[in-house]
Design a protein around this motif. Structure first.
Motif, PDB file in Angstrom:
ATOM      1  N   UNK A   1      -1.824  -3.410  14.684  1.00  0.00           N
ATOM      2  CA  UNK A   1      -2.403  -3.864  14.150  1.00  0.00           C
ATOM      3  C   UNK A   1      -3.034  -3.931  12.207  1.00  0.00           C
ATOM      4  N   UNK A   2      -2.914  -2.518  12.042  1.00  0.00           N
ATOM      5  CA  UNK A   2      -2.549  -2.272  10.770  1.00  0.00           C
ATOM      6  C   UNK A   2      -1.796  -0.572  10.459  1.00  0.00           C
ATOM      7  N   UNK A   3      -1.680  -0.274   9.741  1.00  0.00           N
ATOM      8  CA  UNK A   3      -1.379   1.417   9.912  1.00  0.00           C
ATOM      9  C   UNK A   3      -1.172   1.768   8.398  1.00  0.00           C
ATOM     10  N   UNK A   4      -2.243   1.949   7.996  1.00  0.00           N
ATOM     11  CA  UNK A   4      -2.080   2.800   6.830  1.00  0.00           C
ATOM     12  C   UNK A   4      -2.418   3.653   6.196  1.00  0.00           C
ATOM     13  N   UNK A   5      -2.206   3.904   4.394  1.00  0.00           N
ATOM     14  CA  UNK A   5      -1.916   5.861   4.471  1.00  0.00           C
ATOM     15  C   UNK A   5      -2.608   5.420   2.975  1.00  0.00           C
ATOM     16  N   UNK A   6      -3.679   6.114   3.328  1.00  0.00           N
ATOM     17  CA  UNK A   6      -4.352   6.036   1.632  1.00  0.00           C
ATOM     18  C   UNK A   6      -5.412   7.161   1.328  1.00  0.00           C
ATOM     19  N   UNK A   7      -6.162   7.920   0.423  1.00  0.00           N
ATOM     20  CA  UNK A   7      -6.555   8.022   0.367  1.00  0.00           C
ATOM     21  C   UNK A   7      -6.965   9.526   0.744  1.00  0.00           C
ATOM     22  N   UNK A   8      -5.851  10.625   1.196  1.00  0.00           N
ATOM     23  CA  UNK A   8      -6.194  11.543   1.797  1.00  0.00           C
ATOM     24  C   UNK A   8      -6.076  11.134   3.370  1.00  0.00           C
ATOM     25  N   UNK A   9      -5.569  10.146   4.104  1.00  0.00           N
ATOM     26  CA  UNK A   9      -5.864   9.715   4.729  1.00  0.00           C
ATOM     27  C   UNK A   9      -4.833   8.905   6.057  1.00  0.00           C
ATOM     28  N   UNK A  10      -4.399   9.107   7.355  1.00  0.00           N
ATOM     29  CA  UNK A  10      -3.534   7.812   7.421  1.00  0.00           C
ATOM     30  C   UNK A  10      -4.151   7.333   8.713  1.00  0.00           C
ATOM     31  N   UNK A  11      -4.272   6.770   9.492  1.00  0.00           N
ATOM     32  CA  UNK A  11      -4.744   5.534  10.297  1.00  0.00           C
ATOM     33  C   UNK A  11      -4.040   4.771  10.688  1.00  0.00           C
ATOM     34  N   UNK A  12      -3.314   4.599  12.513  1.00  0.00           N
ATOM     35  CA  UNK A  12      -2.625   3.008  13.213  1.00  0.00           C
ATOM     36  C   UNK A  12      -3.420   2.625  14.019  1.00  0.00           C
ATOM     37  N   UNK A  13      -3.543   1.677  13.302  1.00  0.00           N
ATOM     38  CA  UNK A  13      -5.161   0.780  14.880  1.00  0.00           C
ATOM     39  C   UNK A  13      -3.893   0.055  15.949  1.00  0.00           C
ATOM     40  N   UNK A  14      -4.276  -0.506  16.773  1.00  0.00           N
ATOM     41  CA  UNK A  14      -3.437  -0.785  17.787  1.00  0.00           C
ATOM     42  C   UNK A  14      -4.326  -1.453  18.631  1.00  0.00           C
ATOM     43  N   UNK A  15      -3.864  -2.415  19.330  1.00  0.00           N
ATOM     44  CA  UNK A  15      -5.173  -3.465  20.055  1.00  0.00           C
ATOM     45  C   UNK A  15      -4.260  -4.230  21.203  1.00  0.00           C
TER      46      UNK A  15
END
Length: 121
Positions: free
Chosen positions: A31-45
Motif C-alpha cells: 500500500x505504501x513504501x515510506x522512507x523518511x525522518x530516519x525511518x523506513x516502513x512498508x505498509x501491506x494489506x
C-alpha cells in the motif's frame, strides 16, 4: 470516537524478507513504501481497499525507541474531539502531531502501554 483498528505495526529483523513473505506467499499488496525522518516502513494489506493493514518496521530501530508493546494505530473521523474526550476522562494523551499522512496522537492505558490514533475519514 475510535472508528476502527487501522494499522498493526509489525517489527521484523529484515523488512525486505517480510514484505516478500506477505506479498508473494500470502498475496498481500504493498500500500505504501515510506522512507523518511530516519525511518523506513512498508505498509501491506490483503487489498488496496482493506480497512486494516500491517506496517512493517525495522525491529532494531524500534528497540532503540524503547517501544515494547505491540503498536496499534486506530483511526478516528474527528481526532480533536476524541483527543479532548480522552483528556476529560483522565486518559494520558500525548501531543497532537502533524504527520505526512495526517494528524496523530498517542494515549496510554493503565499499564502505560501506548497506542496511537490518526484522523482518517
Amino acid at each position: 470516537m475510535i472508528k476502527a483498528l487501522g494499522q498493526v505495526m509489525l517489527y521484523v529483523n529484515n523488512q525486505e524478507e517480510a514484505v516478500t513473505f506477505w506479498t508473494e506467499r500470502l498475496g498481500f499488496t504493498v500500500i505504501a513504501n515510506e522512507d523518511g525522518q530516519g525511518m523506513k516502513w512498508i505498509e501491506v494489506a490483503p487489498s488496496k481497499d482493506s480497512e486494516t493493514s500491517i506496517v512493517i518496521h525495522d525491529k532494531k530501530l524500534i528497540a532503540e525507541m524503547n517501544l515494547d508493546t505491540p503498536s496499534l494505530m486506530f483511526f478516528s473521523e474527528n481526532l480533536n474531539a476524541l483527543y479532548e474526550e480522552l483528556k476529560s476522562k483522565g486518559v494520558t494523551v500525548g501531543e497532537l502531531v502533524d504527520m505526512p499522512n495526517g494528524s496523530v496522537f498517542n494515549f496510554a492505558d493503565d499499564e502505560d502501554n501506548y497506542f496511537a490514533v490518526m484522523e482518517k475519514g
